[in-house]
Design an enzyme around this catalytic site. Structure first.
Site, short mmCIF file in Angstrom:
data_model
loop_
_atom_site.label_atom_id
_atom_site.label_comp_id
_atom_site.label_asym_id
_atom_site.label_seq_id
_atom_site.Cartn_x
_atom_site.Cartn_y
_atom_site.Cartn_z
N LEU A 226 -15.82 64.74 81.54
CA LEU A 226 -16.14 63.65 81.67
C LEU A 226 -14.90 62.82 82.62
O LEU A 226 -13.84 62.66 82.06
CB LEU A 226 -16.12 62.79 80.30
CG LEU A 226 -16.81 61.66 79.89
CD1 LEU A 226 -17.51 61.59 78.50
CD2 LEU A 226 -16.02 60.48 79.90
N THR A 230 -19.25 57.40 85.18
CA THR A 230 -20.16 56.54 85.73
C THR A 230 -21.52 56.88 85.52
O THR A 230 -22.48 56.55 86.04
CB THR A 230 -19.57 55.90 87.25
OG1 THR A 230 -19.75 57.07 87.93
CG2 THR A 230 -18.54 55.36 87.07
N GLU A 1220 -35.31 22.91 90.19
CA GLU A 1220 -36.52 23.68 90.73
C GLU A 1220 -36.67 24.04 91.97
O GLU A 1220 -36.88 25.28 92.50
CB GLU A 1220 -37.62 23.37 89.77
CG GLU A 1220 -37.51 23.61 88.43
CD GLU A 1220 -38.93 23.14 87.59
OE1 GLU A 1220 -39.31 24.40 86.96
OE2 GLU A 1220 -39.37 22.20 87.75
C1 FAD Z 1 -23.74 50.92 88.76
C2 FAD Z 1 -23.71 52.42 89.42
C3 FAD Z 1 -24.07 52.43 90.90
C4 FAD Z 1 -24.12 53.59 91.53
N1 FAD Z 1 -24.51 53.79 92.75
C5 FAD Z 1 -24.54 55.00 93.51
C6 FAD Z 1 -24.84 55.01 94.86
O1 FAD Z 1 -25.19 53.92 95.52
N2 FAD Z 1 -24.56 55.98 95.47
C7 FAD Z 1 -24.18 57.41 94.96
O2 FAD Z 1 -23.95 58.25 95.35
N3 FAD Z 1 -23.69 57.26 93.77
C8 FAD Z 1 -23.74 56.05 92.86
N4 FAD Z 1 -23.44 55.87 91.60
C9 FAD Z 1 -22.90 57.16 91.00
C10 FAD Z 1 -21.80 57.70 91.18
O3 FAD Z 1 -21.12 57.74 92.33
C11 FAD Z 1 -21.40 58.88 90.21
O4 FAD Z 1 -21.98 58.24 88.96
C12 FAD Z 1 -19.95 59.30 90.25
O5 FAD Z 1 -19.47 59.53 91.42
C13 FAD Z 1 -19.75 60.23 89.18
O6 FAD Z 1 -18.47 60.46 88.87
P1 FAD Z 1 -17.76 60.22 87.69
O7 FAD Z 1 -16.39 60.79 87.73
O8 FAD Z 1 -17.83 58.99 86.99
O9 FAD Z 1 -18.58 61.38 86.56
P2 FAD Z 1 -18.95 61.47 85.33
O10 FAD Z 1 -19.76 60.49 84.80
O11 FAD Z 1 -17.74 61.70 84.62
O12 FAD Z 1 -19.57 62.93 85.13
C14 FAD Z 1 -20.76 63.20 85.79
C15 FAD Z 1 -21.16 64.72 85.67
O13 FAD Z 1 -20.36 65.37 86.55
C16 FAD Z 1 -19.54 66.31 85.77
N5 FAD Z 1 -18.27 66.51 86.41
C17 FAD Z 1 -17.61 65.56 86.73
N6 FAD Z 1 -16.36 65.92 87.36
C18 FAD Z 1 -16.36 67.41 87.34
C19 FAD Z 1 -15.65 68.32 87.70
N7 FAD Z 1 -14.40 68.15 88.34
N8 FAD Z 1 -15.93 69.54 87.41
C20 FAD Z 1 -17.17 69.77 87.01
N9 FAD Z 1 -17.82 68.89 86.51
C21 FAD Z 1 -17.56 67.66 86.52
C22 FAD Z 1 -19.68 66.04 84.40
O14 FAD Z 1 -19.34 66.99 83.48
C23 FAD Z 1 -20.93 65.19 84.32
O15 FAD Z 1 -21.99 66.26 84.22
C24 FAD Z 1 -23.52 54.95 90.76
C25 FAD Z 1 -23.22 54.61 89.38
C26 FAD Z 1 -23.28 53.47 88.78
C27 FAD Z 1 -22.79 53.41 87.27
#
Ligand code: FAD
Ligand code: FES
Ligand code: FES
Length: 1277
Positions: A226, A230, A1220
């Protein structure tokens, strides 16, 4: 939630999914290279354990009204950037973080920073204006042009009238930004050891280092990593550990041959690194980086990019995510450790063939594209240009044999066309070895059309559109590469007008040009009426001190209620089994119809409405019961466990067309008519029949609906702290439900985080449910709807269909129009019949159509019941007649403005189609001024020229007049009441029946009181709206709030002044306070009620006769847009509005209402689209699926002028209601888009009449701009 539990309620909760920015806070961490880094993040996606070692700064941490304001807080308030204030703390924290990182930002930095902060009230312009004052440029005149040129140097905006001003705020004496005062990062937050947190459901482990991470992953192979969280978001049921790799895999190295990106590197850091790479390598060698940056710029929001990691984006393997397609095309590689083995993979192969759960992604290596003969591009199209998932994205790369246009290698990847990333393998193979020329384009397009299959079941549908995008992107790529090759190998020149396919739309910072009339010089400088005073609570809102219902601390023993809703559209309820839910920890009880002590079923204009469905459900989302539990989470979890069995009932239908087929309509059916239609049609040169469909709209107030019900334990007394626009109605419904007299129920409304009509009716039902729970348990009960539930249960603006027959002359004069309006009312009547009446009453807009008839039918369907929304049927009624005029103009081959002009009411005395006398004088003035200020004629010519030279981009312009009725057509609502108390220290407390929801009703009431009592505004306070202080108040709606309340406050204050008059005469030297004390000693009452008996409006629907409105607010609006014919994207270029608000009581608030209303109209007419499944389930729940206008949607030029010397004898101080009307102006964008599409079709030899419905989404625009690509797709889909 954690923040609330420690009393920090300034950070707001709007969606829980990172989609609104209301919860933005700053997170600072120690970074080995940069020492301390500050990120704006959305608190709702931050697991508390992930913050170990981080410092979190919330809006409370940077300044307060009690100590010292932070300049960001002060400036957003002073610039009128806070209306309801619910988005304001998030805006403040985004800007604060930007300034922590860069004390002298550019306007582009501000634009990027605020892209992820939604505001439903302001229209963003004032927020930007306030924050622009931090930029390192001279603060120029607010009326200036884009280059910062003062209006005095700009002939367009320069105003010769000396009593006209454009200065809505002044930054004189504002606090300077002093970075030395910022909080430092606490050194004790440096942590490196492994951490383990154990919660009720989740175990969280943060490894100490990389080795530890690999060890842990081997030990708990099923545990997800995690990182930014996002994608994972709320992890509810995971009992296995979640591994948070902390800062271990963030590191990123940029080197000449490529960039190695740590998988834990945030997208923001990635973007910065790539920008650095572009600078170092130059444009030719950094093509991959450029394509990636282009994608990153519009991917999500700044906050999400700060949290989201590159690893998470790739390994989520979500086809809607943007990066995999371009990374795959650029041949980037992944370094993976899986089951202890380290391996290197290409992205595409890895994504389509591996199980990610067991893997750890360490690094991604991206080559910058060192090859001279290699070209790489990325494409995406989304519902909204920024902060929106792509509908289709693509990465393409081609390599040529040296010094030739022969394709050596080609890779094309698409996301969003299937369940995973798709490679156009066959097409690429076939095109290799061919020359890059028109033949290749033709063959390539055909091959792609055959190869890329978009399944009809693809999530989000849009099969044909997606397919068209697949081809359009390829065409764009072809054009891009050809342009570059031209210089290298001397290919044939591309036709100049085709280059328009390549020009991307640039998001710009909105600039404004305002004008309003100054108060007369003779007006006392102490009299605030007519001046642009700041919203009374703006500073409290900017500091997070403003209290909304959910900020009220929990009461002892408080419970939480969560709704159990129907999952069927039409079914008999066979059984309800709550036993599983009741057995869950913390659950106190389950309530349903049988727990209602009073009435569960009420008649609303002879139509039944049930609080809880008893025997039958009639829509998905209908409330059947509710779980009452100790905490929110327990209530929510248990509500999902209530087992309901149904037996489906026929028929089930959802659309207007289906309702017409079933003849399913609510009563009453309405008709308005003037003249003789048959005669009109006979005299006409032409008859035209057509229709226009207008989709519905979700309120998307930033604060979701809710309340707290507190039983007082004595005589059945109950207090409600509720977000209601109509407290008296809430009180009444709660009374009926509980069987308790209204005198024992008190509703308190402090403020609403936006209402827009959505908090009039539905909140009363929610209140009655919470009150039932409180009654049953004897404990306080809180109800806060999650965004998804709010959207599902409370519904929004009803869709309309207008079918018309119109007779007109060759010059465009309309002789007769017969329109039938159908609205989708949903499953119960709610306010739909009144909404329909308003549509009919507005069907003439500003046009004197001699023979006019309108029928109005409200369809009864099996969707959640639609309700009031700002404009209340007005926009729908107006838009359909505007569409008639637009079509007539198109058929006559005349400019639309000319046909509008020729049909306009122009005589000094005119009668509406319901025989109400009015003068259109000020409407015509608005129209003429708008034509002039927008430079309409000249711009029409420029647009013609632009369209002639640009084949793939087209522009359109549209101007409309407006006549909008103010007040309720049900006369009894037209009343207002207030209570004015003067205390012995001279301070004044006002209570009134209106509710403050951002529109500034309290500020205006205080201005009015200040004028009459002659005391400064700072001595006057409005605490709340309370049914105990002012009974039986009308709803704050129909743009009538200030009219009603203002008059009542005036009346109350005048009564008091009459009482004080003798003392003033006797003691002219007394100060106000001395006067008040003297009055008290003389036993003169210092408390007075004020009342306003408004007009007796009514309509005789049989005779089509009646004064439906108190008066009319007039205006005119002109908008210009540009469309991309290949993708359907559009850009709002400029909007000019001239509005008659009479003599404005507060020009800043009125301009705010105009801009905010217009921007809601942008959403209504161009972006916001409600989608339902075939089973009637609302799919567009939450900001990820439902898009309201963001900063990127605001026209770079948004000019608002308040009409000068406009009087209104009917309303307080000659002002006019304005809440409005401006929503309707969004239709100018719709018609301008239609014009632009017509230009494209004309050029392609297609008919200029084509079916088109509102909203004008990218999909509809693209498919209406028919061309060879859409035809290919159409033939095969
Ligand atoms: C409001 C919102 C808008 C968004 N808009 C876009 C958009 O326009 N375009 C777009 O491309 N994306 C969009 N996203 C998605 C966002 O880019 C991805 O959620 C983000 O890149 C995932 O990264 P994270 O670190 O938060 O992953 P996490 O939520 O922490 O993990 C996501 C998944 O990946 C796995 N994971 C993460 N890192 C690793 C690693 N190093 N090795 C193995 N597994 C791993 C996790 O176990 C999980 O299964 C949006 C997200 C939100 C919340
Ligand atoms: S509440 Fe966090 S982004 Fe909406
Ligand atoms: S002020 Fe922005 S949402 Fe209300």
């Amino acid at each position: 939630m954690i923040l609330c539990s420690v009393g920090l309620t300034g950070t707001k909760y709007g969606c829980g999914g990172g989609g609104c920015g209301a919860c933005t806070v700053m997170v600072s961490r120690y970074d080995p290279i940069q020492e301390t880094v500050h990120w704006s993040v959305t608190a709702c996606l931050q697991p508390i354990c992930s913050l170990h070692g981080a410092a979190v700064v919330t809006v409370e941490g940077i300044g307060s009204t009690k100590t010292k304001l932070h300049p960001v807080q002060e400036r957003i308030a002073k610039a009128h950037g806070s209306q309801c204030g619910f988005c304001t703390p998030g805006m403040v924290m985004s800007m604060y973080t930007l300034l922590r990182n860069n004390p002298q930002p550019t306007t582009e930095d501000i634009r990027e920073t605020l892209g992820g902060n939604l505001c439903r009230c302001t229209g963003y312009r004032p927020i930007i204006d306030g924050f622009k004052t931090f930029c390192n440029t001279l603060i120029s005149c607010q009326n200036g042009d884009r280059n910062g040129k003062c209006c005095m140097e700009n002939s367009n905006s320069h105003n010769n009238e000396s009593d006209i001003s454009g200065e809505l705020f002044s930054m004189d004496n504002v606090l300077p930004l002093d970075p030395t005062q910022d909080l430092i990062f606490p050194p004790e937050l440096l942590v490196t050891e492994r951490l383990c947190f154990q919660g009720e459901k989740v175990r969280w482990i943060s490894p100490a280092d990389l080795k530890d991470l690999i060890k842990l992953k081997a030990e708990y192979s099923n545990a997800p990593l995690l990182v930014g969280n996002t994608t994972i978001g709320w992890f509810q049921e995971e009992v296995h550990p979640s591994i948070h790799p902390s800062t271990n895999i963030h590191l990123t190295t940029l080197f000449y041959l490529g960039v190695t990106v740590g998988a834990g590197c945030s997208l923001s850091v990635l973007k910065d690194v790539l920008l650095q790479g572009i600078e170092e390598l130059g444009p030719e060698k950094s093509r991959v980086y450029q394509a990636l940056v282009q994608t990153l710029q519009c991917l999500a929001s700044k906050q999400i990019r700060n949290m989201a990691t590159i690893g998470g984006n790739i390994l989520s393997a979500n086809p809607k995510y943007d990066l995999s397609s371009i990374l795959a095309a650029a041949e980037c590689t992944l370094h993976i450790v899986s089951n202890g083995n380290a391996n290197i993979f290409g992205i595409y192969l890895y994504i389509i063939s591996h199980n990610f759960l067991f893997a750890i992604l360490f690094f991604l290596i991206a080559n910058p594209c060192a090859l001279q003969w290699e070209f790489v591009s990325a494409f995406r199209q989304a519902q909204r240009r920024e902060f929106s998932f792509s509908i289709v994205n693509s990465g393409m790369r081609v390599t040529f044999r040296h010094d030739s246009n022969v394709v050596e290698n080609l890779d094309i990847f698409y996301g969003g066309v299937g369940p995973t990333l798709v490679k156009a393998r066959h097409t690429c193979k076939e095109l290799m070895g061919r020359k890059w020329d028109e033949k290749l384009l033709v063959v390539g397009t055909q091959l792609l059309e055959e190869e890329i299959y978009v399944p009809p079941t693809a999530p989000g549908g849009q099969e044909e559109y997606r397919k068209a995008l697949v081809l359009s992107f390829f065409f764009k790529f072809y054009m891009q590469v050809t342009l570059e090759l031209q210089q290298k190998v001397g290919m044939n020149d591309l036709p100049l007008e085709y280059l328009s396919a390549l020009k991307p739309f640039k998001n710009e910072v909105p600039q404004a040009n305002h004008s309003f009339q100054l108060v007369p010089e003779t007006q006392s400088s102490n009299d605030p009426v007519g001046r642009p005073n700041v919203h009374q609570a703006a500073l409290q809102q900017a500091t997070g001190e403003a209290v909304y219902y959910d900020d009220i601390p929990s009461v002892k023993g408080e419970l939480f209620v969560s709704m159990v809703t129907s999952t069927r559209a039409h079914a008999k309820i066979i059984s309800i089994d709550a036993s599983m839910a009741l057995a869950m920890s913390g659950v106190v009880t389950f309530i349903s119809a049988k727990d209602v002590p009073g009435q569960n079923r009420r008649l609303w204009f002879n139509n039944p409405e049930e609080l809880f469905a008893e025997e039958e459900v009639i829509c998905v989302g209908q409330i059947i019961g509710a779980i009452v539990a100790e905490t929110r989470e327990q209530a929510k979890r248990a509500a999902e466990q209530v087992d309901i069995t149904y037996e489906d009932i026929q028929p089930v239908f959802f659309t207007i067309e289906e309702a017409i087929e079933h003849q399913s309509f609510f009563d009453p059916k309405r008709k308005l008519e003037r003249g003789n239609l048959e005669e009109g049609f006979e005299k006409a040169d032409h008859i035209l029949e057509g229709e226009l469909y207008m989709g519905g709209q979700e309120h998307f107030y930033m604060e979701t609906q809710g309340l707290i019900a507190i039983p007082k334990g004595e005589a059945g007394e109950l207090e409600l702290y509720v977000a209601s626009q109509h407290a008296a109605y809430t009180q009444e419904v709660v009374g009926i439900t509980l069987g308790i007299d209204s005198n024992k129920i008190t509703c308190h409304v402090k403020r609403l985080g936006g209402g827009f009509g959505g908090k009039v009716m539905k909140i009363a039902s929610l209140s009655a449910i919470a009150a039932t729970a409180a009654y049953k348990t004897g404990r306080a009960v809180r109800c806060v709807l999650e965004r998804e539930d709010d959207m599902l249960i409370t519904s929004g603006r009803s869709p309309f269909l207008g079918k018309y027959k119109v007779g007109y002359l060759n010059d465009g004069t309309i002789l007769a129009a017969d329109i039938t309006y159908y609205s989708n009312g949903g499953c119960t009547l709610d306010e739909s019949s009144f909404i329909m009446e308003k549509a009919l009453l507005h069907m003439d807009n500003g046009y004197k159509i001699p023979n006019l008839r309108g029928h109005g039918l409200v369809c009864k369907t099996y969707l959640p019941s639609y309700t009031a929304f700002r404009g209340f049927g007005g926009p729908q009624g107006l838009t359909i007649i505007e569409s008639v005029l637009h079509e007539v103009a198109a058929r006559c081959g005349l400019p639309a403005h000319q046909v509008r002009d020729i049909n306009m009411y122009k005589d000094e005395k005119c009668y509406t189609h319901h025989k109400q006398l009015f003068s259109p004088h000020d409407m015509v003035r608005c129209w003429n001024e708008c034509l002039e200020k927008s430079d309409y004629t000249h711009r029409c010519l420029s647009i013609k020229q632009f369209n002639a030279h640009n084949h793939w981009k087209k522009r359109g312009i549209s101007i409309v007049p407006l006549k909008f009725g103010i007040g309720f057509s049900k006369g009894f609502y037209n009343q207002g009441a207030a209570l004015v108390n003067i205390y012995k220290d001279g301070s004044v407390l006002i209570s009134h029946g209106g509710t403050e929801m951002g529109q500034g009703i309290n500020t205006k009431a205080i201005q009015i009181a200040s004028r009459i009592l002659k005391v400064p505004m700072s001595s006057i306070h409005i605490k709340e709206t309370c049914t105990g202080n002012v009974p039986n108040a009308a709803p704050s709606a129909a743009s009538f709030g200030t009219d009603a309340v203002g008059m009542a406050v005036k009346d109350g204050c005048e009564k008091l002044m009459r009482r004080l008059e003798p003392l003033i005469k006797k003691h002219p030297q007394f100060t106000w306070q001395q006067l008040v004390v003297e009055a008290y000693c003389q036993k003169i009452s210092l408390s007075a009620t004020g009342f306003f008996m408004g007009p007796h409006t009514s309509v005789d629907w049989e005779k089509s006769d009646g004064n439906a409105y108190y008066y009319f607010t007039f205006g005119a609006c002109c908008s210009e847009v540009e469309i991309d014919c290949l993708t359907g994207d559009h850009k709002n270029i400029r909007t000019d509005i001239v509005m008659d608000v009479g003599r404005s009581i507060n020009p800043a608030l009125d301009v705010g209402q105009v801009e905010g209303g217009f921007v809601q109209g942008i959403g209504l007419y161009t972006i916001e689209e409600l989608q339902f499944s075939p089973e009637g389930v609302l799919l567009t729940r939450g900001p990820s699926r439902y898009k309201i206008p963001a900063l990127c949607d605001i026209p770079p030029q948004l000019n608002v002028h308040l009409l000068r010397n406009a009087d209104n004898p009917h309303a307080i101080y000659s002002s006019k209601g304005i809440g409005e009307p401006p929503v309707f102006f969004g239709c100018t964008l719709f018609f301008a888009i239609k014009e632009a599409i017509a230009a494209a079709r004309r050029e392609r030899g297609l008919s200029e009449s084509f079916p088109f419905s509102s909203p004008a989404t990218a999909e509809k625009i693209r498919m209406a701009c028919e061309d060879c690509f859409t035809r290919m797709v159409g033939e095969h889909c």
